[in-house]
Write an enzyme that holds these catalytic residues in place. Structure first.
Site, PDB file in Angstrom:
ATOM      1  N   HIS A  43       0.841  -1.209   0.000  1.00 10.16           N
ATOM      2  CA  HIS A  43       0.000   0.000   0.000  1.00 10.16           C
ATOM      3  C   HIS A  43       0.872   1.253   0.000  1.00 10.16           C
ATOM      4  O   HIS A  43       0.624   2.206  -0.738  1.00 10.16           O
ATOM      5  CB  HIS A  43      -0.892   0.059   1.248  1.00 10.16           C
ATOM      6  CG  HIS A  43      -1.927  -1.005   1.334  1.00 10.16           C
ATOM      7  ND1 HIS A  43      -2.103  -1.760   2.470  1.00 10.16           N
ATOM      8  CD2 HIS A  43      -2.865  -1.434   0.450  1.00 10.16           C
ATOM      9  CE1 HIS A  43      -3.106  -2.612   2.276  1.00 10.16           C
ATOM     10  NE2 HIS A  43      -3.578  -2.437   1.050  1.00 10.16           N
ATOM     11  N   LYS A  80     -17.481  -6.416   6.150  1.00  9.51           N
ATOM     12  CA  LYS A  80     -16.249  -7.073   6.580  1.00  9.51           C
ATOM     13  C   LYS A  80     -16.118  -6.989   8.101  1.00  9.51           C
ATOM     14  O   LYS A  80     -16.694  -6.121   8.734  1.00  9.51           O
ATOM     15  CB  LYS A  80     -15.021  -6.398   5.943  1.00  9.51           C
ATOM     16  CG  LYS A  80     -14.814  -6.787   4.492  1.00  9.51           C
ATOM     17  CD  LYS A  80     -13.483  -6.266   3.985  1.00  9.51           C
ATOM     18  CE  LYS A  80     -13.212  -6.750   2.569  1.00  9.51           C
ATOM     19  NZ  LYS A  80     -11.928  -6.245   2.065  1.00  9.51           N
ATOM     20  N   SER A  92      -3.162  -7.652   2.995  1.00  5.72           N
ATOM     21  CA  SER A  92      -3.437  -7.465   4.423  1.00  5.72           C
ATOM     22  C   SER A  92      -3.837  -8.782   5.080  1.00  5.72           C
ATOM     23  O   SER A  92      -3.470  -9.053   6.217  1.00  5.72           O
ATOM     24  CB  SER A  92      -4.541  -6.425   4.616  1.00  5.72           C
ATOM     25  OG  SER A  92      -4.105  -5.164   4.181  1.00  5.72           O
ATOM     26  N   ARG A 135      -1.935  -6.246  -8.437  1.00  5.61           N
ATOM     27  CA  ARG A 135      -0.872  -7.216  -8.175  1.00  5.61           C
ATOM     28  C   ARG A 135      -0.833  -8.315  -9.219  1.00  5.61           C
ATOM     29  O   ARG A 135       0.212  -8.897  -9.466  1.00  5.61           O
ATOM     30  CB  ARG A 135      -1.090  -7.886  -6.812  1.00  5.61           C
ATOM     31  CG  ARG A 135      -0.941  -6.962  -5.631  1.00  5.61           C
ATOM     32  CD  ARG A 135      -1.330  -7.669  -4.363  1.00  5.61           C
ATOM     33  NE  ARG A 135      -2.747  -8.034  -4.454  1.00  5.61           N
ATOM     34  CZ  ARG A 135      -3.526  -8.286  -3.424  1.00  5.61           C
ATOM     35  NH1 ARG A 135      -3.051  -8.246  -2.205  1.00  5.61           N
ATOM     36  NH2 ARG A 135      -4.798  -8.595  -3.597  1.00  5.61           N
TER      37      ARG A 135
END
Length: 168
Positions: free
Chosen positions: A25, A49, A136, A98
């Site tokens: 990040h 979440k 994460s 990514r």
């Protein structure tokens, strides 16, 4: 708001859950900040979440790790991203990519956001290859079992992760 040479200030938003912020990040933040007059790193308050860190904790960690980047501002939101963008006079969304899987997902989001507001663009930034595996969730899983995370997150984040998992 305009800058001294009367052109419109270029404002981008880098939205995410940042639970917690990683070196991946931070790489995107540092590189994006060079491209815009102001970069707003916006923590998404996602009610679906179950985050490890509260929104305020995530904002504090982001503020700590970006304190040396003068044009970065930390904020949070719980609304449609395009509506938040308008409220901040921002017109570019920053997204880190990514992998091909990320790209497919992000392309869908970008297309949807463009449908909702055609004035807003999405800028994809390829993650530095050394962070291409980093997420994460991986960081949390390693930290939960007291694994080595110092190469994955800034020291402030590592400390807070250790504190969180020590209480569990």
């Amino acid at each position: 708001m305009t800058t001294h040479n009367s052109r419109k200030e270029r404002i981008a938003v880098y939205p995410g859950s940042f639970d917690p912020v990683t070196y991946g990040h931070l790489d995107i933040i540092q590189r994006s900040a060079k491209q815009f007059d102001r970069l707003i790193v916006a923590v998404l308050n996602n009610t679906s979440k179950n985050p490890l860190f509260t929104v305020d904790e995530r904002k504090q960690l982001l503020a700590q790790v970006t304190k040396n980047i003068p044009n970065v501002e930390i904020d949070s939101f719980r609304d449609l991203l395009v509506r938040y963008m308008r409220s901040r006079q921002a017109d570019v969304i920053i997204r880190g990519i990514r992998s091909v899987t990320d790209f497919e997902y992000e392309l869908t989001l970008a297309s949807t956001n463009h449908l909702l507001d055609g004035e807003i663009d999405t800028m994809f930034m390829m993650t530095n290859p050394k962070y291409s595996y980093l997420s994460s969730s991986i960081v949390k899983e390693i930290a939960q079992f007291n694994g080595k995370v110092e190469d994955l997150v800034p020291p402030e984040v590592e400390t807070r992760l250790r504190e969180k998992y020590a209480k569990r």
